[in-house]
Design a protein around this motif. Structure first.
Motif, PDB file in Angstrom:
ATOM      1  N   ASP A  51      -1.226  -3.191   6.130  1.00  0.00           N
ATOM      2  CA  ASP A  51      -0.490  -2.354   7.306  1.00  0.00           C
ATOM      3  C   ASP A  51      -0.454  -1.066   7.092  1.00  0.00           C
ATOM      4  O   ASP A  51      -0.143  -0.487   6.073  1.00  0.00           O
ATOM      5  N   ALA A  52      -0.968  -0.217   7.875  1.00  0.00           N
ATOM      6  CA  ALA A  52      -1.367   1.288   7.616  1.00  0.00           C
ATOM      7  C   ALA A  52      -0.021   1.808   7.118  1.00  0.00           C
ATOM      8  O   ALA A  52       0.003   2.969   6.692  1.00  0.00           O
ATOM      9  N   ASN A  53       1.165   1.465   7.807  1.00  0.00           N
ATOM     10  CA  ASN A  53       2.344   2.079   7.708  1.00  0.00           C
ATOM     11  C   ASN A  53       2.728   2.052   6.098  1.00  0.00           C
ATOM     12  O   ASN A  53       3.626   3.035   5.816  1.00  0.00           O
ATOM     13  N   SER A  54       1.980   1.207   5.210  1.00  0.00           N
ATOM     14  CA  SER A  54       2.534   1.048   3.993  1.00  0.00           C
ATOM     15  C   SER A  54       1.783   1.675   2.940  1.00  0.00           C
ATOM     16  O   SER A  54       1.825   1.595   1.513  1.00  0.00           O
ATOM     17  N   ILE A  55       0.715   2.442   3.471  1.00  0.00           N
ATOM     18  CA  ILE A  55      -0.311   2.896   2.519  1.00  0.00           C
ATOM     19  C   ILE A  55       0.037   4.372   2.088  1.00  0.00           C
ATOM     20  O   ILE A  55       0.230   5.215   2.799  1.00  0.00           O
TER      21      ILE A  55
END
Ligand SMILES: Cc1cc2nc3c(=O)[nH]c(=O)nc-3n(C[C@H](O)[C@H](O)[C@H](O)COP(=O)(O)OP(=O)(O)OC[C@H]3O[C@@H](n4cnc5c(N)ncnc54)[C@H](O)[C@@H]3O)c2cc1C
Ligand code: FES
Length: 288
Positions: free
Chosen positions: A243-247
């Protein structure tokens, strides 16, 4: 040993091969990859499974010649063999009905996205595909992209095909006029970061397929470690999709340069000695 059954040049530096690997062909799912080794002492490199023909035992790979191993792989011919072809590795893409899916792919991501959009389409999602390439020459696999997209935009940096500009401009316009349920992106790291910077501001769920340096592909060597929500994960076994949010993007980007100087030395040797691949004796020596 794994036989190269077909080899196709898609453009000057991008090649596609079908490798006879029945176990991989039978078990592979969209989003997974293989780690291959050309010869006994060669380095192991990850490549996405770009398609399979399970009935013939064939696995398709598409690669760009950017360094030592990809250049050597590109020099092999149909009928020749590679030493190891390990897979399928990584977690497959979660295929479900989201509704409107926008797939953004650049560079080699063009080949990598095809199995993913094909599966999303089977689940009756509406697929808008946005493709980015340096120039017309690098727009590869166009008929497969068209077949698996409900709507498609091509962009090139130099305007030689489609819209002149970047995938980000087109994505922005799509966000302005459409409700989007999920964005899926694969390609150069800076492109994926720019996509997520944009979509996260708009609260759109975004999945990225990361491509960090990998060595063993088993979670043991630590080379592909990623900081996800302040927890250590390994792209080879927990990803490659996240999930891009977590990178933590800055960390992912800086880790890609870890072996840059050594990679340059190896590639310079290959370029100098090969000039290029006409010297079959040399090619044979380095492959042995
Ligand atoms: C899960 C996964 C799937 C991949 N799928 C594909 C694919 O389908 N097709 C393809 O062509 N490549 C793919 N890659 C990237 C590929 O593994 C590298 O291009 C390859 O390892 C380069 O090896 P080399 O010896 O030729 O070049 P090297 O000499 O190792 O590297 C040459 C240059 O490429 C950069 N580089 C090396 N590894 C990566 C990487 N992982 N991502 C971005 N830049 C890198 C280096 O920093 C250097 O500048 C994938 C990577 C991962 C992790
Ligand atoms: S490649 Fe070694 S831990 Fe992922």
């Amino acid at each position: 040993m794994y036989k190269i059954v077909t080899k196709t040049c898609l453009c000057s530096k991008i090649k596609s091969m079908e490798i006879l690997a029945p176990h991989v062909a039978k078990n592979a799912l969209a989003g997974q990859f293989v780690i291959l080794k050309i010869n006994k002492n060669g380095e192991r490199i990850p490549l996405t499974i770009a398609g399979t023909k399970p009935n013939n035992g064939l696995v398709k790979i598409v690669f760009q010649e950017i360094g030592k191993t990809t250049t050597l792989l590109g020099s092999l011919k149909e009928g020749e063999f590679i030493e190891d072809f390990l897979g399928p590795l990584g977690k497959p893409t979660k295929i479900q009905k989201y509704g409107k899916v926008v797939a953004v792919a650049g560079g080699l991501g063009i080949a990598e996205i095809i199995p993913v959009i094909s599966e999303f389409k089977k689940k009756k999602n509406f697929i808008t595909t946005i493709i980015g390439a340096k120039s017309k020459e690098f727009i590869i696999l166009k008929s497969e992209l068209l077949k698996n997209s409900d709507s498609i935009f091509f962009t090139t940096n130099d305007g030689s095909y489609g819209i002149k500009g970047s995938v980000i401009d087109v994505l922005k316009k799509n966000i302005d006029i459409n409700e989007i349920d999920v964005v899926y992106t694969v390609g150069p790291i800076l492109m994926m970061k720019a996509v997520s910077d944009l979509t996260l501001k708009q609260n759109i769920k975004t999945i990225v397929s990361l491509n960090p340096i990998m060595i063993d592909g088993t979670g043991m060597c630590g080379s592909c470690r990623i900081n996800i929500n302040n927890k250590i994960k390994f792209a080879c076994i927990d990803g490659p999709e996240f999930d891009a949010n977590s990178i933590n993007w800055l960390e992912v980007i800086s880790r890609l340069d870890t072996f840059k100087s050594q990679e340059k030395v190896s590639f310079d040797i290959i370029k100098k000695e090969c000039k290029c691949q006409k010297n079959q004796k040399y090619k044979k020596e380095i492959l042995e």
